[in-house]
Design a protein around this motif. Sequence first.
Motif, PDB file in Angstrom:
ATOM      1  N   ASN A  44       0.846  -1.201   0.000  1.00  0.00           N
ATOM      2  CA  ASN A  44       0.000   0.000   0.000  1.00  0.00           C
ATOM      3  C   ASN A  44       0.880   1.248   0.000  1.00  0.00           C
ATOM      4  O   ASN A  44       1.782   1.374   0.836  1.00  0.00           O
ATOM      5  N   LEU A  45       0.601   2.141  -0.940  1.00  0.00           N
ATOM      6  CA  LEU A  45       1.428   3.360  -1.072  1.00  0.00           C
ATOM      7  C   LEU A  45       0.533   4.594  -1.022  1.00  0.00           C
ATOM      8  O   LEU A  45      -0.612   4.557  -1.480  1.00  0.00           O
ATOM      9  N   GLY A  46       1.084   5.685  -0.515  1.00  0.00           N
ATOM     10  CA  GLY A  46       0.265   6.904  -0.459  1.00  0.00           C
ATOM     11  C   GLY A  46       1.063   8.170  -0.738  1.00  0.00           C
ATOM     12  O   GLY A  46       2.281   8.222  -0.534  1.00  0.00           O
ATOM     13  N   PHE A  47       0.341   9.189  -1.228  1.00  0.00           N
ATOM     14  CA  PHE A  47       0.907  10.526  -1.468  1.00  0.00           C
ATOM     15  C   PHE A  47       0.068  11.479  -0.631  1.00  0.00           C
ATOM     16  O   PHE A  47      -1.158  11.497  -0.758  1.00  0.00           O
ATOM     17  N   PHE A  55       9.530   9.343   2.602  1.00  0.00           N
ATOM     18  CA  PHE A  55      10.954   9.029   2.437  1.00  0.00           C
ATOM     19  C   PHE A  55      11.264   8.461   1.053  1.00  0.00           C
ATOM     20  O   PHE A  55      12.344   8.688   0.518  1.00  0.00           O
ATOM     21  N   MET A  56      10.300   7.754   0.465  1.00  0.00           N
ATOM     22  CA  MET A  56      10.564   7.273  -0.903  1.00  0.00           C
ATOM     23  C   MET A  56      10.694   8.480  -1.833  1.00  0.00           C
ATOM     24  O   MET A  56      11.569   8.519  -2.700  1.00  0.00           O
ATOM     25  N   ALA A  57       9.845   9.477  -1.647  1.00  0.00           N
ATOM     26  CA  ALA A  57       9.926  10.680  -2.494  1.00  0.00           C
ATOM     27  C   ALA A  57      11.308  11.314  -2.331  1.00  0.00           C
ATOM     28  O   ALA A  57      11.933  11.739  -3.321  1.00  0.00           O
ATOM     29  N   ARG A  74       7.805   1.574  -8.224  1.00  0.00           N
ATOM     30  CA  ARG A  74       6.345   1.764  -8.320  1.00  0.00           C
ATOM     31  C   ARG A  74       5.954   3.169  -7.868  1.00  0.00           C
ATOM     32  O   ARG A  74       5.111   3.820  -8.473  1.00  0.00           O
ATOM     33  N   TYR A  75       6.584   3.612  -6.781  1.00  0.00           N
ATOM     34  CA  TYR A  75       6.232   4.934  -6.242  1.00  0.00           C
ATOM     35  C   TYR A  75       6.528   6.020  -7.285  1.00  0.00           C
ATOM     36  O   TYR A  75       5.725   6.923  -7.511  1.00  0.00           O
ATOM     37  N   ALA A  76       7.689   5.888  -7.955  1.00  0.00           N
ATOM     38  CA  ALA A  76       8.064   6.899  -8.957  1.00  0.00           C
ATOM     39  C   ALA A  76       7.071   6.886 -10.119  1.00  0.00           C
ATOM     40  O   ALA A  76       6.699   7.944 -10.645  1.00  0.00           O
ATOM     41  N   VAL A  85       0.021  11.457 -10.186  1.00  0.00           N
ATOM     42  CA  VAL A  85      -0.590  12.421  -9.254  1.00  0.00           C
ATOM     43  C   VAL A  85      -0.036  13.831  -9.439  1.00  0.00           C
ATOM     44  O   VAL A  85      -0.488  14.760  -8.776  1.00  0.00           O
ATOM     45  N   ILE A  86       0.927  13.978 -10.326  1.00  0.00           N
ATOM     46  CA  ILE A  86       1.524  15.298 -10.529  1.00  0.00           C
ATOM     47  C   ILE A  86       0.465  16.278 -11.020  1.00  0.00           C
ATOM     48  O   ILE A  86      -0.400  15.918 -11.817  1.00  0.00           O
TER      49      ILE A  86
END
Length: 517
Positions: A352-355, A396-398, A499-501, A507-508
């Motif tokens: 599960n990933l979030g922005f 932190f991934m960002a 995946r996050y990238a 979402v940009i």
Amino acid sequence: MRIMFILIKIFQNLNFWTWRFLFGTQKTQGGAYVHSDRLTVTSPVLMWVKALDMILEKMKSSGFNFAQVRALSGAGQQHGSVYWKKGSIQTLKNASPQLPLHQLLKACFAVSNSPIWMDSSTASQCSNLEKAVGGAQHLAAITGSRAYERFTGNQIAKIYSQNPEAYTQTERISLVSSFAASLFLGAYAPIDYSDGSGMNLLQIWEKVWSASCLDACAPGLEEKLGSPVPSHSVLGSISPYYIQRYGFSPDCKVVAFTGDNPASLAGMRLQEGDIAISLGTSDTLFLWIQEPTPALEGHILCNPVDSQTFMALLCFKNGSLMRERIRDDCASGSWDEFSKALSSTVAGNNGNLGFYFDVMEITPEAVGIHRFNSDNQKVSDFPKEVEIRALIEGQFMAKRIHAEKLGYKVMPRTRILATGGASHNKKILQVLSDVFNAPVYTIDTANSACLGSAYRAIHGLVAETNVSLADVVKLAPEPRLAVTPTTGAEELYRPLLKRYAELEQKVIYNPTSCPVK
Ligand SMILES: Nc1ncnc2c1ncn2[C@@H]1O[C@H](COP(=O)(O)OP(=O)(O)O)[C@@H](O)[C@H]1O
Ligand SMILES: O=C(CO)[C@@H](O)[C@H](O)COP(=O)(O)O
């Protein structure tokens, strides 16, 4: 006389206590006032002066011996600006020690609410500036950054176009850092090279104002800014006001103040190869670099402790305030509960990933909350614990993804130096260490900008004799190892980072499809 150094880092958001300040109708929260357009963000300049009065009064009543202070320096939030009204220099010079400064300076500002770093209301000024100098990349090549809305040149251009009278009444424009230095000096303090590089106005290679940038922002600007100086400069002796009111020694020197991030670089004694991550109101990531290549993302600033080199900086606007919001929603407002949620969930969050961008982010330009499950499907909510881990892992991934875009590579000898309020939290630091697969170090105080200001004050006294800051502080305590990466972290996070990238691209912010900015 015993040597002591005083450090001041008060002109930030003052959010170390929730400061509510009433000036006219503007109620600040966390030290900032967000206007109804949600883009304009200001702070009353007199609030900062009053904060300084209060801190010094408290030090005095606690018995602090100001006479022992040999030199002082300080740091302020970057990019914010202060507009001194014509004639204010006399008030500053002749301040009566009987009264607090905020009373004496009441009539000294042409703009009473200073634009601060959180402001993002100058999109049109940014595009004018980029056009005027031949494009975004060209502006970055001159000043170290493409046009950013919070950068001071664009803020000045907005004031000139919307309030030309205030601009005409202004005899001097200070950054928050040089403003604070001016108060101690009793005269207008120059802007230092390092904080000056956050304005879109300074030629970072030659260290002079860029005539084409100045002209594109407002007329007669060079005179209002004064000449920039090396960050280690001794500006003069402390003003008689402080000698008489607090008992400072007339020999106490004022060393140029700088931005909070440059001061943190000094406080953490960053070495080449290290990566510093500041988890304060904003999150920032910075590096010491020799040969920068300014790009369309990130900032290159002059290095505050070595005029020959540079500092690369990434700024993430949704830092602690975002973490606080999720803490309040998902952990009853308690950092302990927040930390327990991190412990009770697994690294990688089961995919599960979030922005999480409550306000328009700087890196990358995106807004809103976007959650994705392990199949990359958008979902509207997560269980509370999953939400907390998604926030921290995502933040932190960002940072790693955007640092790598700047050319940074995590190496076996990489040290992450963490600072800022959230660096107190070991569970948060563990996620940082795992995502970067590198050890995280901290220093005794989470307030590295303050410590850096003290180091810079000492350094200022000897810098002219070519002594480096590293030499001056070689006996200071080394950063301490706080956490190391969990076994298997690199293998776990490598595919998640990819995946996050990819999801980040989705979402940009796209101005044609999203009306909210
Ligand atoms: N235990 C903690 N865990 C996570 N965040 C914390 C903790 N303690 C303080 N903070 C955060 O630190 C922030 C202040 O950091 P600080 O570095 O002082 O800010 P600034 O960048 O404005 O100087 C607060 O907004 C708070 O959310
Ligand atoms: O805009 C930036 C850096 O470019 C911010 O990092 C400000 O310098 C203020 O930060 P806080 O200390 O309030 O987090």
